[in-house]
Scaffold this active site. Sequence first.
Site, PDB file in Angstrom:
ATOM      1  N   ARG A  91       0.809  -1.223   0.000  1.00  0.00           N
ATOM      2  CA  ARG A  91       0.000   0.000   0.000  1.00  0.00           C
ATOM      3  C   ARG A  91       0.841   1.270   0.000  1.00  0.00           C
ATOM      4  NH1 ARG A  91      -3.877  -1.728   4.793  1.00  0.00           N
ATOM      5  NH2 ARG A  91      -1.958  -2.850   5.269  1.00  0.00           N
ATOM      6  N   ASP A 161     -15.193   0.757  -2.581  1.00  0.00           N
ATOM      7  CA  ASP A 161     -14.837   1.985  -3.297  1.00  0.00           C
ATOM      8  C   ASP A 161     -14.772   1.682  -4.792  1.00  0.00           C
ATOM      9  OD1 ASP A 161     -12.261   0.856  -3.835  1.00  0.00           O
ATOM     10  OD2 ASP A 161     -11.557   1.587  -1.905  1.00  0.00           O
ATOM     11  N   LYS A 184     -15.998   5.830  -1.089  1.00  0.00           N
ATOM     12  CA  LYS A 184     -15.196   5.926   0.130  1.00  0.00           C
ATOM     13  C   LYS A 184     -14.152   7.035   0.010  1.00  0.00           C
ATOM     14  CE  LYS A 184     -11.460   3.069   1.353  1.00  0.00           C
ATOM     15  NZ  LYS A 184     -10.877   1.758   1.649  1.00  0.00           N
ATOM     16  N   THR A 215      -7.777  -2.593   9.485  1.00  0.00           N
ATOM     17  CA  THR A 215      -8.406  -2.177  10.747  1.00  0.00           C
ATOM     18  C   THR A 215      -9.902  -2.535  10.768  1.00  0.00           C
ATOM     19  OG1 THR A 215      -9.106  -0.007   9.917  1.00  0.00           O
ATOM     20  CG2 THR A 215      -6.886  -0.172  10.865  1.00  0.00           C
TER      21      THR A 215
END
Length: 289
Positions: A91, A161, A184, A215
Site C-alpha cells: 500500500r 470503493d 469511500k 483495521t
Amino acid sequence: MYIIGGTASKTVAEDLSKELGVSLADTISKRFPDDEFYVRVIDNISGEDVVIVQTTYPDPNIVELFLLQNAVEEAGAKEISVVIPYFGYARQDTKFKEGEPISAKALANLISLSADRVVTVDPHKEYILDFFSTSAYSCSAVPELAKYLKQKNIDMVLAPDKGALERVKQASKIIECDFDYMEKTRIDGSTIEIKPKKLNVENKNVAIIDDIISTGGTMAKSIQELKKHGAKNVFVACTHGLFAGDAVKKLDSAGCNEIISTDTVQSKFSKVKIAPSIAPILKELIGSV
Ligand code: R5P
C-alpha cells in the site's frame, strides 16, 4: 522440482504441492534465544526448480523469506520462483509525502535479488509488479471467493470503493447477482468516510468484497450503510485478512453476518484456499511442472 513453505505459508505450500503434484522440501527452522531466525533446507535441491512460498507479513516473515531465498540459492537451485501470497507493504506504493520511502519498491528490489520470478495474489495495485527487477505476475482470488459466496444466496456484491469495482464485476458474473460500489474517502490510516448513496439492498443478502481488511474500518462503515438501507444479511469477504487490532469486534458490532478471507494470511476466517488460484500460473510459468 521442489516447493518450500515458509512458516507464514505452510498450508498454501502444502496445497500447492498437492495441486501441482510436486514434492514439498523438508526444512527445519527455529528462533535463537535472541529471536533471530534459523532455517535449513534438508532435501538436496541442487539443480532443481524451487518454488518458495512465503507471505511478507508481518515483518519477521520478510527476513525469513530472504533467508530461504539465500539458502536455496546457496544450495545451487536451478531456478527460484517466489510465491508471495500476501505482499505486505504494497500500500505504500508511492511517496505520499516528501521524505517517505516507496516501501513496496524497497521490498521488491530485495526480493528480486534472488528470484527468477515472483508470483503474488491481488496486489493492492497491479503496477507494483513493475517494482520487481525480475519477472513478476499476479493472480486473483476473486473467482475462489465468489465460488464460496455463491453458496450463500447472495443478491448483490458491493465494492467499498470505485477502485474495487472490477473485482465485484467479476464476482457478480460467477455468483450471478447484481453489483454496485460505494463511495469511500480515506481521511487517514484508520479513519474513512463512506458517502451515503442510494442503494437498493432492502431485504437482500449482500456481500462486500475488498482486497484487504486491515483495521476493519472500511468494511464496518460499509456494513453500517447497508444495514441503514435495510440489507438483510451482510457478508464481508477479502483476499488478505489482516484483522489488525479490534477489527473483528468492529465488524461484529457493525452487524456483519460472516467474515470470509483466503489463507494468504492465515486466520480463523481463512475459509477460501488460495492455492487453486496460484497453481495454474505456476504451471504456465515453470516448464518442469
Ligand atoms: C484500500 O484501498 C484497500 O483496498 C482496503 O479497503 C483497505 O486497506 C482496508 O483497510 P481497513 O480495513 O483498515 O479499512
